[in-house]
Structure formats: structure tokens, C-alpha cells
Motif scaffolding. Structure first.
Motif, short mmCIF file in Angstrom:
data_model
loop_
_atom_site.label_atom_id
_atom_site.label_comp_id
_atom_site.label_asym_id
_atom_site.label_seq_id
_atom_site.Cartn_x
_atom_site.Cartn_y
_atom_site.Cartn_z
N ILE A 99 0.83 -1.20 0.00
CA ILE A 99 0.00 0.00 0.00
C ILE A 99 0.87 1.25 0.00
N ASP A 100 1.91 1.24 0.82
CA ASP A 100 2.83 2.37 0.91
C ASP A 100 3.49 2.65 -0.44
N ASP A 101 3.96 1.61 -1.10
CA ASP A 101 4.61 1.76 -2.41
C ASP A 101 3.63 2.32 -3.44
N HIS A 102 2.38 1.88 -3.36
CA HIS A 102 1.37 2.35 -4.32
C HIS A 102 1.18 3.86 -4.21
N PHE A 103 1.04 4.36 -2.98
CA PHE A 103 0.82 5.80 -2.80
C PHE A 103 2.09 6.60 -3.09
N ALA A 104 3.25 6.03 -2.76
CA ALA A 104 4.50 6.74 -3.01
C ALA A 104 4.72 6.95 -4.50
N ALA A 105 4.22 6.03 -5.32
CA ALA A 105 4.44 6.11 -6.77
C ALA A 105 3.47 7.08 -7.45
N LEU A 106 2.48 7.58 -6.74
CA LEU A 106 1.47 8.44 -7.38
C LEU A 106 2.03 9.80 -7.78
N GLY A 107 2.82 10.40 -6.91
CA GLY A 107 3.28 11.76 -7.17
C GLY A 107 2.15 12.76 -7.11
N ASP A 108 1.17 12.52 -6.23
CA ASP A 108 0.00 13.39 -6.12
C ASP A 108 0.04 14.06 -4.75
N ASN A 109 0.15 15.39 -4.72
CA ASN A 109 0.29 16.08 -3.44
C ASN A 109 -1.03 16.28 -2.71
N ARG A 110 -2.12 15.75 -3.24
CA ARG A 110 -3.41 15.84 -2.53
C ARG A 110 -3.61 14.72 -1.53
N VAL A 111 -2.86 13.63 -1.67
CA VAL A 111 -3.06 12.47 -0.82
C VAL A 111 -1.73 11.96 -0.28
N ALA A 112 -1.79 11.26 0.85
CA ALA A 112 -0.58 10.71 1.44
C ALA A 112 -0.93 9.46 2.23
N ASN A 113 0.08 8.65 2.50
CA ASN A 113 -0.09 7.44 3.27
C ASN A 113 0.92 7.46 4.41
N VAL A 114 0.59 6.82 5.53
CA VAL A 114 1.53 6.75 6.65
C VAL A 114 2.65 5.79 6.28
N PRO A 115 3.88 6.27 6.11
CA PRO A 115 4.96 5.38 5.68
C PRO A 115 5.26 4.28 6.70
N VAL A 116 5.50 3.08 6.20
CA VAL A 116 5.89 1.94 7.02
C VAL A 116 7.41 1.91 7.05
N LEU A 117 7.99 1.89 8.25
CA LEU A 117 9.44 1.95 8.38
C LEU A 117 10.10 0.59 8.54
N ASP A 118 9.53 -0.25 9.40
CA ASP A 118 10.23 -1.49 9.70
C ASP A 118 9.29 -2.47 10.40
#
Length: 201
Positions: free
Chosen positions: A23-42
Motif C-alpha cells: 500500500i505504501d509503495d502504491h501511494f508513493a508512486a502516485l506523485g500526487d500532493n493531494r493524498v498521502a499514506n503513513v509510511p511503514v518503516l520497519d
């Protein structure tokens, strides 16, 4: 079905972590500054997942601060937040799902659950005839309105204002990241949200 699938308890957090990273990778690849996801660290053995600490204002607080009697009302910002939250959910529906956990949903399954619930309420409230009539109406309405099979996608089990964090520029970030399901979803035909635009640079 959970994105992590049915797992042995000893393997649950590992697969949950993998699903959250997807899920994190999906949102990171969007390049859309209207939405964000809580990054998973470890992932912390044996059963912990570490998320990045994020800042923002809960939508609940934002709504209270901008009610109709407040001096500092900003209807435009509220509209932007609502729109961005819808964009987030629409994009979330398109998160790819591993074939092993794809859920096939049929219209009759929904109707059967409604009928069982009506039967339970009827017996509990001693109003079997009344709830039998409600179940009959629900079956007719579902048969007319619902497609078969039902459209399914990744859905948030608790998409509510308490789980929406508003960041700068009214960016919407949705919390409660352990409640994902692959389940029936429906778009609102009255107010369809466009898919997030992909920004360059």
C-alpha cells in the motif's frame, strides 16, 4: 478478506507488514500532493510494525473549528479536504491485490446476510412478521439495484473523519492502517471523484 490473507498467528505480522508496504509503495508512486499514506518503516520481531510519525490536524477537529458559527470559517478548505479524502479512497480502491486473496462476492451473499440479520432481530424483538417483510423488501431492492457479481477492491473498514489527518495544502492522510479488506465497493454516482492526477517532477 484481509490483504495479508489468512495466516498462522506466528506469520501474521510478517504478511501484514508486506501488505502495508505494498500500500505504501502504491501511494508513493502516485506523485500526487493531494493524498498521502503513513509510511511503514520497519518490522520488529516477533510481532511489531513501526510507522513513521506524522503531523497534521484530525478532520474531526477541523470540522469543529469551521462550524457555521465560527469566526474563522473556511468553507473552501473544508471542501478541498473532503475532495482530497475522496481522491484518497478512490486511489486506495485501485491498490493491486495478490491473486491468492482475491474475494469473489455475489449478490445473493449480501441478501442472505440481510435475511439472517432480519431473522435474528425478528426473533429477538418478537416481531418476526415485521422483519420478514423488511427482508423481503431488501431482497427485491438488492436484486434490482446490485450487480452480480459485486465489484470488489481494497476497502478501508473504518473510513471516518476521526481517521483522516489533514496536512499542509489540505492533503488528506488516512490512518488506521491495519483495517484493510478486499471487499465490495461502490462509487457514488452523484459525486464521482476523479482518479488522482499524476504529477511530474
Amino acid at each position: 478478506l484481509r490483504l495479508a490473507g489468512k495466516t498462522d498467528p506466528s506469520d501474521g505480522f510478517r504478511r501484514e507488514y508486506a501488505a502495508l508496504r505494498m500500500i505504501d509503495d502504491h501511494f508513493a508512486a502516485l506523485g500526487d500532493n493531494r493524498v498521502a499514506n503513513v509510511p511503514v518503516l520497519d518490522r520488529v520481531e516477533p510481532d511489531g510494525i513501526v510507522f513513521e510519525r506524522v503531523q497534521g490536524t484530525h478532520m474531526t477537529d477541523l470540522l469543529q473549528a469551521h462550524h457555521r458559527l465560527a469566526w474563522s470559517r473556511s468553507p473552501d478548505r473544508l471542501l478541498a479536504v473532503a475532495n482530497h479524502s475522496g481522491v484518497w479512497l478512490r486511489e486506495f480502491h485501485s491498490v493491486p491485490v495478490p491473486p491468492a486473496i482475491v474475494h469473489r462476492a455475489r449478490r445473493d451473499e449480501v441478501v442472505d446476510r440481510i435475511e439472517r440479520y432480519c431473522d435474528h432481530l425478528g426473533r429477538g424483538l418478537n416481531a418476526q412478521d415485521r422483519f420478514r417483510d423488511i427482508a423481503h423488501q431488501a431482497r427485491n431492492a438488492a436484486t434490482e439495484a446490485l450487480p452480480d457479481p459485486l465489484p470488489v477492491a481494497v476497502a478501508h473498514s473504518d473510513f471516518a473523519k476521526r481517521n483522516v489527518l489533514v496536512q499542509d495544502e489540505s492533503r488528506a492522510l488516512v490512518l488506521d492502517t491495519l483495517s484493510w479488506r478486499h471487499a465490495p465497493v461502490y462509487d457514488c454516482p452523484l459525486y464521482p471523484s476523479p482518479r488522482p492526477r499524476h504529477l511530474s517532477g
